[in-house]
Design an enzyme around this catalytic site. Structure first.
Site, PDB file in Angstrom:
ATOM      1  N   ARG A  89      85.837  64.896  76.493  1.00 38.56           N
ATOM      2  CA  ARG A  89      85.574  63.574  77.080  1.00 38.56           C
ATOM      3  C   ARG A  89      86.087  62.420  76.221  1.00 38.56           C
ATOM      4  O   ARG A  89      86.003  62.474  75.002  1.00 38.56           O
ATOM      5  CB  ARG A  89      84.061  63.407  77.289  1.00 38.56           C
ATOM      6  CG  ARG A  89      83.543  64.358  78.336  1.00 38.56           C
ATOM      7  CD  ARG A  89      82.042  64.305  78.486  1.00 38.56           C
ATOM      8  NE  ARG A  89      81.654  65.182  79.590  1.00 38.56           N
ATOM      9  CZ  ARG A  89      81.589  66.518  79.485  1.00 38.56           C
ATOM     10  NH1 ARG A  89      81.842  67.120  78.349  1.00 38.56           N
ATOM     11  NH2 ARG A  89      81.257  67.246  80.534  1.00 38.56           N
ATOM     12  N   HIS A 114      89.058  66.228  80.069  1.00 37.84           N
ATOM     13  CA  HIS A 114      90.097  67.260  80.140  1.00 37.84           C
ATOM     14  C   HIS A 114      91.418  66.772  80.746  1.00 37.84           C
ATOM     15  O   HIS A 114      92.036  67.453  81.565  1.00 37.84           O
ATOM     16  CB  HIS A 114      89.589  68.459  80.941  1.00 37.84           C
ATOM     17  CG  HIS A 114      88.485  69.231  80.261  1.00 37.84           C
ATOM     18  ND1 HIS A 114      88.337  69.287  78.896  1.00 37.84           N
ATOM     19  CD2 HIS A 114      87.462  69.989  80.775  1.00 37.84           C
ATOM     20  CE1 HIS A 114      87.290  70.049  78.601  1.00 37.84           C
ATOM     21  NE2 HIS A 114      86.734  70.479  79.708  1.00 37.84           N
ATOM     22  N   HIS A 188      90.794  77.116  78.081  1.00 38.54           N
ATOM     23  CA  HIS A 188      89.432  76.960  78.620  1.00 38.54           C
ATOM     24  C   HIS A 188      88.966  78.208  79.384  1.00 38.54           C
ATOM     25  O   HIS A 188      88.482  78.104  80.507  1.00 38.54           O
ATOM     26  CB  HIS A 188      89.399  75.723  79.516  1.00 38.54           C
ATOM     27  CG  HIS A 188      88.031  75.125  79.704  1.00 38.54           C
ATOM     28  ND1 HIS A 188      86.949  75.841  80.160  1.00 38.54           N
ATOM     29  CD2 HIS A 188      87.579  73.877  79.490  1.00 38.54           C
ATOM     30  CE1 HIS A 188      85.897  75.042  80.238  1.00 38.54           C
ATOM     31  NE2 HIS A 188      86.248  73.850  79.827  1.00 38.54           N
ATOM     32  N   TYR A 190      86.585  81.225  80.522  1.00 39.72           N
ATOM     33  CA  TYR A 190      85.151  81.519  80.641  1.00 39.72           C
ATOM     34  C   TYR A 190      85.008  83.030  80.458  1.00 39.72           C
ATOM     35  O   TYR A 190      85.528  83.796  81.268  1.00 39.72           O
ATOM     36  CB  TYR A 190      84.647  81.181  82.038  1.00 39.72           C
ATOM     37  CG  TYR A 190      84.464  79.723  82.377  1.00 39.72           C
ATOM     38  CD1 TYR A 190      85.546  78.847  82.461  1.00 39.72           C
ATOM     39  CD2 TYR A 190      83.196  79.227  82.682  1.00 39.72           C
ATOM     40  CE1 TYR A 190      85.365  77.518  82.818  1.00 39.72           C
ATOM     41  CE2 TYR A 190      83.003  77.901  83.049  1.00 39.72           C
ATOM     42  CZ  TYR A 190      84.095  77.051  83.111  1.00 39.72           C
ATOM     43  OH  TYR A 190      83.907  75.744  83.479  1.00 39.72           O
ATOM     44  N   ASP A 258      76.525  72.814  75.383  1.00 43.16           N
ATOM     45  CA  ASP A 258      77.765  72.164  75.809  1.00 43.16           C
ATOM     46  C   ASP A 258      78.111  71.184  74.694  1.00 43.16           C
ATOM     47  O   ASP A 258      78.131  69.973  74.892  1.00 43.16           O
ATOM     48  CB  ASP A 258      77.563  71.462  77.158  1.00 43.16           C
ATOM     49  CG  ASP A 258      78.890  71.050  77.801  1.00 43.16           C
ATOM     50  OD1 ASP A 258      79.945  71.225  77.154  1.00 43.16           O
ATOM     51  OD2 ASP A 258      78.857  70.554  78.946  1.00 43.16           O
ATOM     52  N   GLN A 295      84.202  73.683  71.132  1.00 41.52           N
ATOM     53  CA  GLN A 295      83.187  73.381  72.134  1.00 41.52           C
ATOM     54  C   GLN A 295      82.603  74.710  72.611  1.00 41.52           C
ATOM     55  O   GLN A 295      83.335  75.582  73.091  1.00 41.52           O
ATOM     56  CB  GLN A 295      83.816  72.629  73.325  1.00 41.52           C
ATOM     57  CG  GLN A 295      82.830  72.184  74.385  1.00 41.52           C
ATOM     58  CD  GLN A 295      82.155  70.850  74.065  1.00 41.52           C
ATOM     59  OE1 GLN A 295      82.508  70.179  73.101  1.00 41.52           O
ATOM     60  NE2 GLN A 295      81.175  70.475  74.870  1.00 41.52           N
ATOM     61  N   GLU A 323      85.981  76.697  73.159  1.00 42.49           N
ATOM     62  CA  GLU A 323      87.213  75.927  73.309  1.00 42.49           C
ATOM     63  C   GLU A 323      87.560  75.293  71.970  1.00 42.49           C
ATOM     64  O   GLU A 323      87.035  74.233  71.641  1.00 42.49           O
ATOM     65  CB  GLU A 323      87.019  74.840  74.359  1.00 42.49           C
ATOM     66  CG  GLU A 323      86.415  75.309  75.662  1.00 42.49           C
ATOM     67  CD  GLU A 323      85.702  74.177  76.408  1.00 42.49           C
ATOM     68  OE1 GLU A 323      86.247  73.078  76.514  1.00 42.49           O
ATOM     69  OE2 GLU A 323      84.574  74.402  76.873  1.00 42.49           O
TER      70      GLU A 323
END
Ligand code: GLA
Length: 358
Positions: A89, A114, A188, A190, A258, A295, A323
Site C-alpha cells: 500500500r 499492488h 504473490h 498463496y 497481514d 508481508q 511476499e
C-alpha cells in the site's frame, strides 16, 4: 525411454486462452528431474500451479488459483501474480519525489495497492527462454511506460523463473528506469502445503525480530516494533492458528496476519527468511530473499465467494502468502529503506521457494 505422458525435465509451452481483445496468452511448464513442476502464464507472470511432493512422493498443487485463464481475468486477488510497480500500500495513493508529487491509481479504500488498477499482475509479459546456472529459465519482460498508473519513468522489468533440481523455484527481478521513480516488486503466491482445507495447522517460522504495526487501513504507523511477547513472534516454528484470533490490537486490525516483518539479515544478502511446514503431508517450504521485509498474509480477505481450481471455494485462511519486499508505504517513512530507483541504477531482487519434506 521417455514416456510421452511424462515429458522430460525442461520448459515447454502451450496456449492458455486469449484476453477479451484477442491477445493470446501462453503458459509455460517448468519441470525438473524429480517431477516437480511449475506452470507460469504470460498474463501477470502468474504462477498458475506448483506441484510439490509430499513425504510419500505424491505430487500435489500447493498454490491457489484457477484452472483456466478466465478465472484470473474475472477476479484475481493476486493469486500467483507478479506484483508491481509498487507492491503493497501507498497511503492516499500519493508520493513526492524530488519535489514533485505524483498521484497513483487508487484501488484499496483511500490507498493504492499492488501497483494500482492495472498493475503488473494484469499485463502481458513477453516471454523468452534462457539458461541460468541451474538450468533452463523463463524470462518475462514488461515495459511499464511513464505515467502508467501514475508512476513516473519508463520502467523496463525482467522477471526470470527457474526451477532447479534441488526443488527450488527461483524468481529474479531486475528493473531500470529513465527517470527517478519508486519500485517494489514481489511474487504473490498463496500457498497451502496440504493442498486442501485451511492453513491454521501449518507451522510457520519467520526470521524477524521486528515488524511494522499498521493503522486501520493497513498502512504502517512508522513504528518498528519488537515481535517479542506478541503474536508476531515466529522465531520458533509456531502453528499459524495458535494466536491468529488473539485479542490483540494488531491481529484485529489485520483480521489475522497481514503485516510486514522486518527480516534480520542485511539487505542484499540472499538468506532464508521464513520456513513453513505442514505436519500431515510433511511438505516444507523455505523462502529465501535479499530484501528487508516480508508481508505475511493469511488470506483473511478470501470469503468463500471465489471458486478456484477443481471447483474449490476459497475460504478465509485457506492459504498464506509470504511476499518478500521492501516495507509498505515506504515513500512516507524516512526511517524505512528507500524504494527510489534512479536512472543508471538497477533494481535487483531474488526470491527462492525451496521445497522439501520431513
Ligand atoms: C496483500 C495485502 C493484503 C491483501 C492481499 C490481496 O497481501 O497485504 O491486505 O490486499 O495482498 O488481497
Amino acid at each position: 525411454m521417455q514416456n510421452s505422458k511424462t515429458p522430460a525435465a525442461g520448459i515447454t509451452s502451450a496456449p492458455f486462452g486469449n484476453l477479451p481483445d484477442g491477445t493470446p496468452v501462453a503458459i509455460y511448464t517448468l519441470k525438473n528431474s524429480n517431477g516437480v513442476e511449475a506452470r507460469v502464464c504470460t498474463y501477470g507472470g502468474i504462477l498458475v500451479s506448483l506441484l510439490a511432493p509430499d513425504r510419500n512422493g505424491n505430487l500435489g498443487d500447493i498454490v491457489l488459483g484457477y484452472d483456466h485463464l478466465r478465472g484470473y481475468l474475472e477476479k484475481n486477488p493476486y493469486f500467483g501474480a507478479l506484483v508491481g510497480r509498487c507492491a503493497n500500500r501507498i497511503a492516499g495513493g500519493r508520493f513526492t519525489l524530488e519535489d514533485k508529487t505524483y498521484s497513483l491509481a487508487i484501488n484499496n479504500g483511500p490507498n493504492s495497492l499492488h501497483g494500482g488498477l492495472k498493475g503488473f499482475d494484469k499485463v502481458i509479459w513477453q516471454p523468452t527462454l534462457a539458461h541460468v546456472a541451474t538450468g533452463p529459465a523463463l524470462e518475462l519482460f514488461y515495459l511499464s511506460k511513464a505515467g502508467e498508473e501514475g508512476y513516473p519513468g519508463n520502467l523496463e522489468v525482467k522477471t526470470t523463473y527457474s526451477l532447479a533440481d534441488d526443488n527450488s523455484l527461483r524468481v529474479d527481478f531486475e528493473a531500470s528506469t529513465d527517470q527517478p521513480t519508486i519500485v517494489n516488486l514481489t511474487q504473490h503466491s498463496y500457498f497451502n502445503l496440504a493442498c486442501q482445507g485451511d492453513i491454521l495447522g501449518h507451522q510457520m517460522q519467520i526470521e524477524a525480530d521486528r515488524f511494522t504495526p499498521v493503522d486501520s487501513n493497513l498502512i504502517p504507523t512508522g513504528e518498528l516494533r519488537p515481535v517479542r511477547g506478541t503474536p508476531f513472534d515466529f522465531h520458533q516454528a509456531t502453528t499459524i492458528g495458535a494466536r491468529i484470533d488473539q485479542d490483540e490490537e494488531q491481529i484485529k486490525l489485520g483480521h489475522g496476519y497481514d503485516h510486514n516483518f522486518i527480516v534480520n539479515h542485511p539487505m542484499g544478502r540472499l538468506d532464508r527468511i521464513a520456513c513453513a511446514s505442514e505436519p500431515g503431508s510433511g511438505r516444507i517450504l523455505e523462502v529465501f530473499s535479499d530484501l528487508p521485509g516480508v508481508q505475511f498474509y493469511t488470506g483473511n480477505f478470501l470469503n468463500g465467494t471465489i471458486t478456484g481450481k477443481a471447483g474449490t471455494a476459497y475460504h478465509p485462511r485457506c492459504a498464506f502468502c509470504l511476499e518478500p519486499q521492501f516495507f509498505p508505504d515506504s515513500p512516507h517513512h524516512p526511517n524505512f529503506p528507500s524504494i527510489v530507483l534512479k536512472p543508471g541504477q538497477t533494481y535487483r531482487h531474488s526470491v527462492i521457494y525451496k521445497l522439501s519434506t520431513k
